[in-house]
Design an enzyme around this catalytic site. Structure first.
Site, PDB file in Angstrom:
ATOM      1  N   ASN A  14       9.773  -1.030 -28.601  1.00  0.00           N
ATOM      2  CA  ASN A  14      11.044  -1.213 -27.900  1.00  0.00           C
ATOM      3  C   ASN A  14      11.566   0.197 -27.603  1.00  0.00           C
ATOM      4  OD1 ASN A  14      14.023  -3.192 -28.794  1.00  0.00           O
ATOM      5  ND2 ASN A  14      13.149  -2.751 -26.813  1.00  0.00           N
ATOM      6  N   ASN A  78      21.664  -2.046 -21.496  1.00  0.00           N
ATOM      7  CA  ASN A  78      20.384  -2.620 -21.107  1.00  0.00           C
ATOM      8  C   ASN A  78      19.836  -1.919 -19.872  1.00  0.00           C
ATOM      9  OD1 ASN A  78      20.338  -4.762 -23.087  1.00  0.00           O
ATOM     10  ND2 ASN A  78      21.900  -5.797 -21.865  1.00  0.00           N
ATOM     11  N   CYS A  87      21.753  -3.503 -30.726  1.00  0.00           N
ATOM     12  CA  CYS A  87      20.307  -3.430 -30.565  1.00  0.00           C
ATOM     13  C   CYS A  87      19.735  -2.971 -31.904  1.00  0.00           C
ATOM     14  CB  CYS A  87      19.921  -2.459 -29.447  1.00  0.00           C
ATOM     15  SG  CYS A  87      18.143  -2.284 -29.231  1.00  0.00           S
ATOM     16  N   GLY A  88      19.002  -3.857 -32.572  1.00  0.00           N
ATOM     17  CA  GLY A  88      18.516  -3.561 -33.913  1.00  0.00           C
ATOM     18  C   GLY A  88      17.472  -2.461 -33.959  1.00  0.00           C
ATOM     19  N   ASN A 202      19.546 -13.604 -25.567  1.00  0.00           N
ATOM     20  CA  ASN A 202      18.149 -13.279 -25.807  1.00  0.00           C
ATOM     21  C   ASN A 202      17.444 -14.549 -26.267  1.00  0.00           C
ATOM     22  OD1 ASN A 202      18.685 -10.489 -25.372  1.00  0.00           O
ATOM     23  ND2 ASN A 202      19.384 -10.307 -27.478  1.00  0.00           N
ATOM     24  N   CYS A 235      12.163  -6.728 -30.252  1.00  0.00           N
ATOM     25  CA  CYS A 235      13.625  -6.823 -30.201  1.00  0.00           C
ATOM     26  C   CYS A 235      14.103  -6.944 -31.638  1.00  0.00           C
ATOM     27  CB  CYS A 235      14.072  -8.032 -29.380  1.00  0.00           C
ATOM     28  SG  CYS A 235      15.859  -8.339 -29.417  1.00  0.00           S
TER      29      CYS A 235
END
Length: 296
Positions: A14, A78, A87-88, A202, A235
């Protein structure tokens, strides 16, 4: 035109473009975000992260006032220019960027508190990466309850029920029955949700491991279509949502630690008790790839 010194980073594939703008001097328009994230004409990324002092932007001022330990805010966007709450993977890469850029001093075992649109996130530096406490979570999302979202996806034979999970941003998790179903999905097309949340969501497609639990740790494999970015190799919040959903389906005997395999690698999700309710954390690698200069 604005000159940016940027760094490219990734967490299990990611990928993000990061840059420091402490005083929020850069006019970060959606058009500029899209230009930076474009994989043919820009640097290319799933998202763009600006490191800004929390008291320099409206979203961070209240956090900084309530939590004086919060100096930095992760201003996340994004690839399509829209703003995301959390956003992890991005927040772990953000922590790596802050430390490597000399903006913070974070030794292994120490914890850094950063601001985000989700709120304050505590990030611990580990020997092989970073672990982020993403706080409380909940069943259901706006526009749909816990289990009444139908999901249609390209090359999936029929609509499947999805479980809504809120981890600071919205997710819908769908369980699949076979590896063929998982690999056969065409996620270049946006999955259709019914009812559709006003802010989107998501969507994670999950295959439980066989066996589901090994040595006390849950095992799942996942693909994801990220709101505003399309299919990504990983994600972080999606992995968290997928683990939470699978534990919910598995019942009371299910473990609180899960290993989530995504196309870009493996992350670990852990649920644990806290004073304000159950929290969930995400641990995994966070790497910086290269740096450069860009005119936008």
């Amino acid at each position: 035109m604005t000159e940016l010194h940027f760094t490219k980073g990734q967490g299990t594939g990611n990928d993000f473009v990061l840059f420091a703008d402490p005083d929020a001097a850069v006019d970060l328009t959606p058009e500029r975000i899209r230009a930076i994230a474009d994989r043919r004409f820009g640097v290319g990324a799933d998202g763009v992260i600006r490191a800004v002092r929390a008291d320099a932007i409206p979203e961070g001022r209240a956090l900084a006032a309530a939590a004086p330990e919060v100096t930095w805010f992760m201003d996340y966007h994004n690839a399509d220019g829209t703003v995301a709450e959390m956003c992890g993977n991005g927040i772990r890469v953000f922590a790596r960027y802050l430390t490597e850029a000399g903006l913070v001093d974070l030794q292994p075992g120490e914890t850094l508190s950063v601001g985000s649109r989700k709120g304050v996130v505590d990030i611990q530096r580990q020997a092989n990466g970073f672990a982020a406490d993403l706080g409380r979570w909940g069943l259901g999302i706006e526009g749909g309850g816990a289990s009444d979202v139908l999901v249609r996806a390209k090359d999936l034979d029929r609509a499947r029920p999805g479980l809504g999970i809120d981890v600071g941003n919205p997710h819908v998790v769908v369980a699949l029955a076979s590896e063929d179903e998982l690999t056969g999905l065409d996620l270049t097309f946006v999955p259709v949700l019914d009812p559709a949340p006003a802010a989107g969501a998501n969507v994670e497609f999950v295959l439980p491991g066989d066996p589901l639990v090994q040595d006390g740790i849950g095992q799942i494999t996942m693909r994801v279509h990220e709101r505003g970015s399309g299919e990504t190799l990983s994600c972080g919040t999606g992995a968290v949502a997928a683990a939470l959903a699978t534990r919910h389906w598995a019942g009371a005997s299910a473990p609180d630690t899960w290993r989530v395999r995504v196309p870009g690698g493996v992350v670990t999700v852990r649920m644990f008790a806290a004073e304000d309710g159950e929290h969930v954390s995400l641990a995994g690698p966070a790497e910086l790839v290269f740096s450069g200069d860009l005119t936008v």
